[in-house]
Design a protein around this motif. Structure first.
Motif, mmCIF file in Angstrom:
data_model
loop_
_atom_site.group_PDB
_atom_site.id
_atom_site.type_symbol
_atom_site.label_atom_id
_atom_site.label_comp_id
_atom_site.label_asym_id
_atom_site.label_seq_id
_atom_site.Cartn_x
_atom_site.Cartn_y
_atom_site.Cartn_z
ATOM 1 N N UNK A 18 0.851 -1.281 0.008
ATOM 2 C CA UNK A 18 -0.079 0.036 0.128
ATOM 3 C C UNK A 18 0.913 1.195 0.120
ATOM 4 N N UNK A 19 0.643 2.219 -0.839
ATOM 5 C CA UNK A 19 1.301 3.261 -1.106
ATOM 6 C C UNK A 19 2.974 3.346 -1.689
ATOM 7 N N UNK A 68 16.170 6.012 -6.943
ATOM 8 C CA UNK A 68 15.805 5.889 -8.320
ATOM 9 C C UNK A 68 14.515 6.532 -8.724
ATOM 10 N N UNK A 69 13.452 5.824 -9.487
ATOM 11 C CA UNK A 69 12.303 6.265 -9.755
ATOM 12 C C UNK A 69 11.099 5.465 -8.911
ATOM 13 N N UNK A 70 11.473 4.586 -8.140
ATOM 14 C CA UNK A 70 10.614 4.022 -7.105
ATOM 15 C C UNK A 70 10.150 4.870 -6.133
ATOM 16 N N UNK A 71 8.840 4.581 -5.583
ATOM 17 C CA UNK A 71 8.290 5.454 -4.551
ATOM 18 C C UNK A 71 9.315 5.372 -3.213
ATOM 19 N N UNK A 72 9.058 6.514 -2.592
ATOM 20 C CA UNK A 72 9.904 6.932 -1.440
ATOM 21 C C UNK A 72 8.827 7.048 -0.179
ATOM 22 N N UNK A 73 8.654 5.890 0.317
ATOM 23 C CA UNK A 73 7.410 6.094 1.497
ATOM 24 C C UNK A 73 8.166 6.678 2.572
ATOM 25 N N UNK A 74 7.393 6.971 3.662
ATOM 26 C CA UNK A 74 7.931 7.524 5.114
ATOM 27 C C UNK A 74 8.342 6.380 5.608
ATOM 28 N N UNK A 206 15.191 15.719 -2.494
ATOM 29 C CA UNK A 206 15.136 15.484 -0.738
ATOM 30 C C UNK A 206 14.615 14.392 -0.513
ATOM 31 N N UNK A 207 13.560 13.860 -1.062
ATOM 32 C CA UNK A 207 12.826 12.345 -0.766
ATOM 33 C C UNK A 207 13.804 11.382 -0.770
ATOM 34 N N UNK A 208 14.585 11.370 -1.863
ATOM 35 C CA UNK A 208 15.504 10.551 -2.185
ATOM 36 C C UNK A 208 16.757 10.279 -1.183
ATOM 37 N N UNK A 209 17.158 11.392 -0.498
ATOM 38 C CA UNK A 209 18.049 11.673 0.298
ATOM 39 C C UNK A 209 17.716 11.087 1.646
#
Length: 294
Positions: A18-19, A68-74, A206-209
Motif C-alpha cells: 500500500x502506497x 531511483x524512480x521507485x516510490x519513497x514512502x515515510x 530531498x525525498x531520495x536523500x
C-alpha cells in the motif's frame, strides 16, 4: 534529456505494498534473473551487464524503494519501511507480477543486503545468489574498527537522527555524490558523465536523500534485530561472492569466510577494482555471472 541506459528494456511500475510502487525494467527471454543495485546508484548501474545477460535470460532490474524512480514512502516507526525485509518483499512482488515465482538473484551493495534477507525470508524463490562487494551487515557492524569506520564513515553519518545528515548533504548534493563515487571506484571513468548525471538527478531529490538515510538507519537497528533472530539460519542456494580487491570490504574482511558463516555453498573471488564491480569490470562480471548462472 536523460540517457536511456537500458534501451529496448520494457518499463514497469508495480505496486508492491500500500502506497509503494516500484520502478523496474525487463528484457530478454529465458531463465529469470533479478538485479538489485546499491547506494548511490539506480538500476542504470547494470547498463553494461544487463543487455549481455539478456541475450540468454530474462533480466529484471528494479530501483529499490527510496531510490531511483521507485516510490519513497515515510520510514515510519523504527524506520521499518526501509527494513531489508520490506525491501525484499518488494522484490518478490515485482518478480511475481512479471510472472517469475523462482529466479536467480544478483545484488550489489545495498541490493546485496536486500538479496541476503530475501534468500532467508523467501528461500523457495531463490535459485542462485550472487553478492557484490559486501560482507554480512551484522558481521560488519560487529567487527567495526577505526579503519572501517574511517573509510565507511557514511554508515555512521547517515544513521544520525533526522534531519542532520539530510540537511548537511542537501547543502551540496553534487559534491557529496561525486566525492562518494570517486572514493569508492578505483577505475577512472567507469562512471561517465551521463551516468553520473542520472544518479545526480535522483540524488537531487530531498525525498531520495531522506529515504537513503532511512535505509541506513534501518540497517543499524531493525535489520540487526532480524539478523539476530535468525542468526542460525543459513542460505541454502549456491552463493557467488565477488568483491573489489582495491575496495574497503576486500581489504578489511575475509569475504568468503564471512559468507561461509551464513551460507552452505559459497564460492567467489576478488576482481582488480574498487567497489562498483559492474561498472569497473563489466566483462569479468558478465563472465563470472554467465558461468555461475549456467
Amino acid at each position: 534529456m536523460t540517457t536511456d541506459f537500458l534501451p529496448g528494456f520494457d518499463r514497469h511500475r508495480i505496486e508492491t505494498a500500500p502506497g509503494v510502487t516500484i520502478h523496474a525494467r525487463s528484457g530478454g527471454s529465458g531463465p529469470p534473473v533479478l538485479l538489485l543495485h546499491g547506494h548511490p546508484q539506480t538500476l542504470s548501474t547494470w547498463h553494461h551487464v544487463a543487455p549481455r545477460l539478456a541475450e540468454s535470460r530474462t533480466i529484471v532490474a528494479m530501483d529499490l524503494r527510496g531510490y531511483g524512480d521507485s516510490d519513497k514512502p515515510p520510514g515510519g516507526e523504527r524506520h521499518a519501511a526501509y527494513a531489508k525485509r520490506a525491501m525484499a518483499a518488494d522484490a518478490v512482488a515485482v518478480m511475481r507480477a512479471l510472472g517469475h515465482d523462482r529466479f536467480a538473484l544478483v545484488g550489489h551493495d545495498r541490493g546485496g543486503r536486500v538479496a541476503h534477507r530475501l534468500a532467508l525470508d523467501h528461500s523457495e524463490r531463490v535459485e542462485r545468489l550472487a553478492l557484490f562487494d559486501i560482507a554480512p551487515t551484522a558481521t560488519m557492524y560487529a567487527r567495526t574498527d577505526k579503519a572501517f569506520a574511517t573509510r565507511y564513515f557514511w554508515w555512521f553519518f547517515f544513521i544520525q537522527p533526522h534531519p542532520l545528515p539530510e540537511r548537511l548533504i542537501g547543502a551540496d548534493p553534487e559534491y557529496f555524490l561525486r566525492h562518494h563515487i570517486e572514493g569508492q571506484s578505483k577505475t577512472p571513468g567507469s562512471t561517465p558523465p551521463d551516468l553520473f548525471a542520472e544518479y545526480l538527478r535522483c540524488y537531487s531529490d530531498p525525498a531520495c536523500r531522506h529515504a537513503i538515510c532511512e535505509d541506513y538507519r534501518a540497517a543499524a537497528g531493525i535489520d540487526l534485530e532480524h539478523d539476530a533472530a535468525d542468526s542460525d539460519a543459513r542460505i541454502t542456494a549456491p552463493l557467488l561472492a565477488l568483491w573489489g580487491a582495491q575496495g574497503t570490504v576486500g581489504q578489511t574482511y575475509d569475504v568468503l569466510e564471512t559468507w561461509r558463516e551464513k551460507a552452505t555453498d559459497v564460492s567467489g573471488r576478488a576482481l582488480d577494482c574498487g567497489h562498483t564491480l559492474q561498472e569497473e569490470r563489466p566483462e569479468e562480471v558478465f563472465s563470472e555471472l554467465s558461468a555461475f548462472l549456467g
